[in-house]
Structures are given as C-alpha cells and as structure tokens.
Design a protein around this motif. Structure first.
Motif, short mmCIF file in Angstrom:
data_model
loop_
_atom_site.label_atom_id
_atom_site.label_comp_id
_atom_site.label_asym_id
_atom_site.label_seq_id
_atom_site.Cartn_x
_atom_site.Cartn_y
_atom_site.Cartn_z
N ALA A 128 6.14 -14.94 -14.87
CA ALA A 128 6.31 -15.31 -13.47
C ALA A 128 7.68 -14.87 -12.96
N ALA A 129 8.70 -14.97 -13.80
CA ALA A 129 10.05 -14.53 -13.42
C ALA A 129 10.09 -13.03 -13.17
N MET A 130 9.21 -12.28 -13.83
CA MET A 130 9.12 -10.84 -13.59
C MET A 130 8.31 -10.53 -12.33
N TYR A 131 7.24 -11.29 -12.10
CA TYR A 131 6.28 -10.96 -11.04
C TYR A 131 6.76 -11.37 -9.65
N GLY A 132 7.32 -12.58 -9.51
CA GLY A 132 7.70 -13.07 -8.19
C GLY A 132 8.68 -12.16 -7.48
N PRO A 133 9.85 -11.84 -8.09
CA PRO A 133 10.78 -10.91 -7.43
C PRO A 133 10.20 -9.51 -7.25
N LEU A 134 9.22 -9.15 -8.07
CA LEU A 134 8.59 -7.84 -7.92
C LEU A 134 7.89 -7.73 -6.57
N ILE A 135 7.23 -8.80 -6.14
CA ILE A 135 6.61 -8.79 -4.81
C ILE A 135 7.67 -8.52 -3.75
N GLY A 136 8.81 -9.22 -3.87
CA GLY A 136 9.88 -9.02 -2.90
C GLY A 136 10.44 -7.61 -2.92
N SER A 137 10.49 -6.99 -4.11
CA SER A 137 11.05 -5.64 -4.20
C SER A 137 10.19 -4.62 -3.48
N VAL A 138 8.88 -4.85 -3.47
CA VAL A 138 7.97 -3.94 -2.76
C VAL A 138 7.96 -4.25 -1.27
N MET A 139 7.72 -5.51 -0.93
CA MET A 139 7.60 -5.87 0.49
C MET A 139 8.95 -5.80 1.21
N GLY A 140 10.04 -6.08 0.49
CA GLY A 140 11.35 -6.06 1.12
C GLY A 140 11.87 -4.66 1.39
N ALA A 141 11.21 -3.63 0.86
CA ALA A 141 11.67 -2.26 1.04
C ALA A 141 11.10 -1.62 2.30
N VAL A 142 10.29 -2.36 3.06
CA VAL A 142 9.67 -1.77 4.24
C VAL A 142 9.93 -2.65 5.46
N SER A 143 9.81 -2.05 6.62
CA SER A 143 9.93 -2.79 7.87
C SER A 143 8.64 -3.56 8.13
N HIS A 144 8.68 -4.45 9.12
CA HIS A 144 7.48 -5.22 9.49
C HIS A 144 6.32 -4.31 9.85
N ASP A 145 6.62 -3.18 10.51
CA ASP A 145 5.54 -2.31 10.97
C ASP A 145 4.79 -1.64 9.83
N LEU A 146 5.38 -1.58 8.65
CA LEU A 146 4.72 -0.97 7.50
C LEU A 146 4.34 -2.02 6.45
N ALA A 147 4.34 -3.30 6.84
CA ALA A 147 4.05 -4.36 5.88
C ALA A 147 2.64 -4.24 5.32
N GLY A 148 1.67 -3.90 6.18
CA GLY A 148 0.30 -3.75 5.70
C GLY A 148 0.18 -2.62 4.70
N LEU A 149 0.86 -1.51 4.95
CA LEU A 149 0.85 -0.39 4.02
C LEU A 149 1.42 -0.81 2.67
#
Length: 488
Positions: free
Chosen positions: A392-413
């Motif tokens: 879980a310590a590996m997975y949770g921040p991993l979501i943030g690393s992907v989603m945090g690298a894009v703007s709101h307009d590309l969140a779905g992508l």
C-alpha cells in the motif's frame, strides 16, 4: 498529494488553491461505489467460475475465456473512456457506462449458455473500462491538498479491497447456493451495485476538459485493438497455439506503431493521446512504475494463491483467509496513507514500502522453506499483513505520481493510461512468473520461494524507477511546457 511542509516529490502544474468544481461530498462515495464494480466482477469471477462451469456445462477452455474476455474489453476501453469523459463530461460518461453495465451484468447472470455469457462478459468489460477513468479524473478535478490525498487514499482502499470483497461475497453465495442460483446471484449483485451508483450519480459534480475539441475514433480503434491483441494471448494463451500467440503480439506491435504515427499527425486537442503529454518525464516514470508494480502484484497473487492450494495443500477457504489478511493490511494502510505522506515525501514513502516488501517477502520465503512446506498459518498471516502494508505504501503515492503529473484538462487521459497499464501489467505478470516457475523442479516450497524471489527483483526495478522519478523532480521536470504547447 497532501499539504505538507516538505517539498512535494512529484511536480504538478500550477493549480488553484481551491477546487475548480463543487466539492465531492456525497458524490465521492458514489464515485467509490462505481470504482468497486470492476473489482467485484473480477473477484466474483475467480470464485464463482467452477460453479458457473458446472451450472452451464462449460469446458475448462470456455471458463478461461469467461475471465479473459472481460479483461480484453476492460483494458481496451480505458483510455477511450478517459478521453470521452474529458470531452463529454465525466459524470455524464460515468452515467452512460453504468447504464450499460447494469444490463451487461444481468445478461451474464441470466445467461442460458456459453454464447450469451461470453458476449455479456465482453460488454461488462467495456462498460467497466468506460466507467473507471471517470473516478480518478473527477477526484483530480474537484479536490486539492489534504482533501485530494484523503479521496485518493479511499480510492486505493476500494481498489485494493474490492477484489477480496468480490471473492468473499461470491464464495458465500456459491456455498449457500440459494434456489440453486448462487453464481447467478454473485453476478447479479454487480448489477445491483451499478444500479445504485447510477441512481445516485447526480450527486457527483460535473467536470470536463476545455481542450478536447474533437474525438479521435481511428486512434481509439487502433489503440483498443492493440491492447486487445496484447491482453488476449496473455490471458488466454493456454487456449491458443504458440504461433497464434506470437502473431497476436506482433499484430499488437504493428497496431501500436500505426497508432503512434497517427497521433503524430493529430494536433494535441484532437489526439486520443497527445504525444506532448507522454514526453513529460514524471508521467513516463509514473506509468513505468505502474506497469512494474502490477506485473509484480498480478503474478505474485495468482501463483502464490495457486501454490498454497495445489502445492502446500491448503483448502480454498484457508487460502481465501490468508489472502484476505494480506488485503486487509493493504486496505487499512491505504486509508491511513495521507497522514504518512504529510510527514514524508511520496518518494520516501514508496522507497520505505519497497524495503518493507523485500524484508517481508524474504521472511515469507524463509517461513515456507524452513517449515518444509507446512508453514504455521498464524505466523504466515502476520507476515502477509505487513506485506500488505508495504505494498500500500508503494501503490498510494504511485497514483499521485501519475495523476499529479498532468493538468486537470488531461486528468481523464492520465486515469485511462494508469488503469490500462495496470491491466496490462497484471496480464503480463502471470506469464512472467510462470516462465520462471516452469524452469524449476516440482517442489512446492521451492516454487513459493522462487515466486517471492521474482517479486523481489520487480521491487528492485521499482526502487530504481522511484529514484529516477526523484531526480526528474529535482530537475524541475513538469507538464508546464507540454500544457503550453497544447494551448497553442
């Protein structure tokens, strides 16, 4: 991911300090209910499959297709689902997907034979694939700071625990077998959950992208077919000749090349996957981490659970309890993760998770081998709880690393890409682990140790990528330049 005095580990484009849409509130609970449907389907399938085969008189080969065709439909529609949400509105797209998932699940539950069942499974996969990206992208668009961290942690808990809930629920229904329809009720329950989420979906704030001006049907067709050509031979390779598996994998490479060429000739606003976004280093590394993590997770869970039953001769119920203990550690830690990330950077949390995973995996191997294939279950469960915490310590921040690298307009992508690589990773992990185990003598304790050894190697690769992500962050890599190109 969370407000913290420490510098953020994963850069994000400049965002307002307040959400750009109404707060999630009750809509967040509805989003989580929608997110869990795919995992309920997968968990139900694995436990209810033997009863389903007996009830409809299916062969083992058809049973394999029941599982594989859902994965094909699911994985091939995730990126398209993300972009449709960006373009048409994420709540609207979620409602459309749930409205399709209800009858698809009922079609499976009421199937009179193999043909209807397999069609229903494909439709279930497509509907689930269109729904899932709307969840993370809506969270990304409507939350900031600690609120985003809490909802992301809740999402990780739901994804981590959904499969276990599906397995336990399906197992109970199959065991009780009310009216001789246990497996049918297991799939019918998915339709019930989807219908509830559909009914309450108006509580979800509507969000969309201002930069997707036109859809890309040819790009969607090329990418969907390429992913299907990868997932099908990996999921149902035992039913295909070696030449057919190789041909499908070669076809997938050709289709991916054609897709890349097509995207190069599309403007970013008109492309299914803007190539400028894929050039952003943190996003590249986040997606690579996703593939490695889920290849490791998928292969380990499959072969570890199989070896516990067929090699160490644990019963199905005992195996389910052991895996549920592992899932419990994952779920509880995912819910608590925002507090940890508030104290340390996401990179440090992920590296701590890698170290903890390696230690617990080594301990698991030592317990199994040292007991000559008869491990003390209490001790094994204690170690697996901590292993769930580490993952879980590996997975949770991993979501943030992907989603945090894009703007709101590309969140779905980003959500669609993340979920797609998650599915491809799980499908890839099983044959990779199988290739290693197939070279070993038939000795259960050794098989468990080898399975764990492969996962430790995956963890080492994960740690290298996390370190690279930190270096990219320190150089100030972000999506700002890419966003500016899209705007132009």
């Amino acid at each position: 991911m969370a407000d913290s005095p420490a510098a953020p580990d994963v850069p994000v484009p400049p965002e307002p300090t307040e959400p750009t849409s109404p707060p999630l509130g009750a809509g967040g609970v509805v989003l989580l209910a929608a997110a869990i449907t795919g995992n309920l389907i997968f968990g139900s399938s694995t436990l209810a499959l033997p009863a389903l085969e007996d009830g409809l008189g299916l062969t083992a080969s058809t049973g394999t297709l029941v599982v594989a065709l859902f994965s094909v439909g699911f994985a091939s529609s995730l990126v398209l689902g993300g972009r449709l949400g960006d373009a048409w509105g994420r709540r609207r797209m979620l409602q459309i997907a749930l409205a399709a998932l209800v009858p698809a699940s009922l079609l499976v539950a009421l199937a009179p034979g193999a043909g209807v069942l397999l069609v229903g499974r494909v439709l279930q996969g497509v509907a689930s694939g269109l729904a899932l990206p709307q969840v993370l992208s809506t969270i990304q668009h409507t939350t900031v700071g600690r609120s985003r961290a809490r909802w992301t942690g809740a999402y990780a808990s739901v994804i981590g625990g959904g499969t276990a809930i599906g397995q336990i629920g399906a197992g109970a229904l199959v065991a009780a077998d009310p009216w001789g329809a246990g497996w049918r009720l297991a799939f019918g329950f998915v339709a019930f959950v989807a219908a509830l989420a559909l009914f309450a979906a108006r509580a979800i704030p509507e969000t969309s992208s201002s930069r997707v001006s036109r859809l890309d049907p040819l790009g969607a067709l090329l990418l969907g077919a390429a992913i299907a050509a990868i997932v099908l031979p990996l999921g149902a390779g035992s039913l295909l000749a070696t030449s057919a598996v190789v041909s499908l994998l070669v076809l997938s490479a050709v289709l991916l090349a054609a897709f890349a060429l097509w995207q190069r000739h599309r403007t970013d606003a008109h492309a299914l996957v803007p190539l400028s976004a894929l050039r952003v280093r943190p996003l590249q590394l986040g997606l690579a981490l996703t593939l490695v993590f889920f290849a490791s997770y998928g292969g380990f869970v499959y072969y570890f659970s199989t070896t516990l039953q067929t090699g160490l001769h644990l019963g199905a119920l005992t195996t389910a309890i052991v895996l549920t203990v592992f899932a419990a550690g994952f779920v509880v830690t995912s819910a608590m993760l925002p507090a940890f990330v508030a104290r340390w950077t996401p990179r440090h949390v992920m590296l701590a998770g890698v170290a903890g995973q390696a230690v617990m995996l080594a301990a698991t191997a030592a317990i199994v081998v040292g007991s000559d294939g008869h491990p003390p279950l209490v001790l094994l469960c204690l170690v697996l709880v901590v292993l769930g915490v580490a993952q879980a310590a590996m997975y949770g921040p991993l979501i943030g690393s992907v989603m945090g690298a894009v703007s709101h307009d590309l969140a779905g992508l980003a959500s669609g890409l993340f979920s797609t690589l998650q599915q491809v990773g799980i499908a890839l992990g099983v044959p990779v682990f199988g290739l290693v185990l197939g070279t070993l003598p038939t000795y259960p304790a050794l098989a468990v140790a080898a399975c764990i050894g492969v996962q430790i190697l995956f963890a080492a690769v994960f740690a290298v990528l996390v370190t690279a992500l930190g270096r990219a962050t320190n150089r100030g890599s972000s999506l700002t330049a890419s966003t500016q190109r899209i705007e132009r």
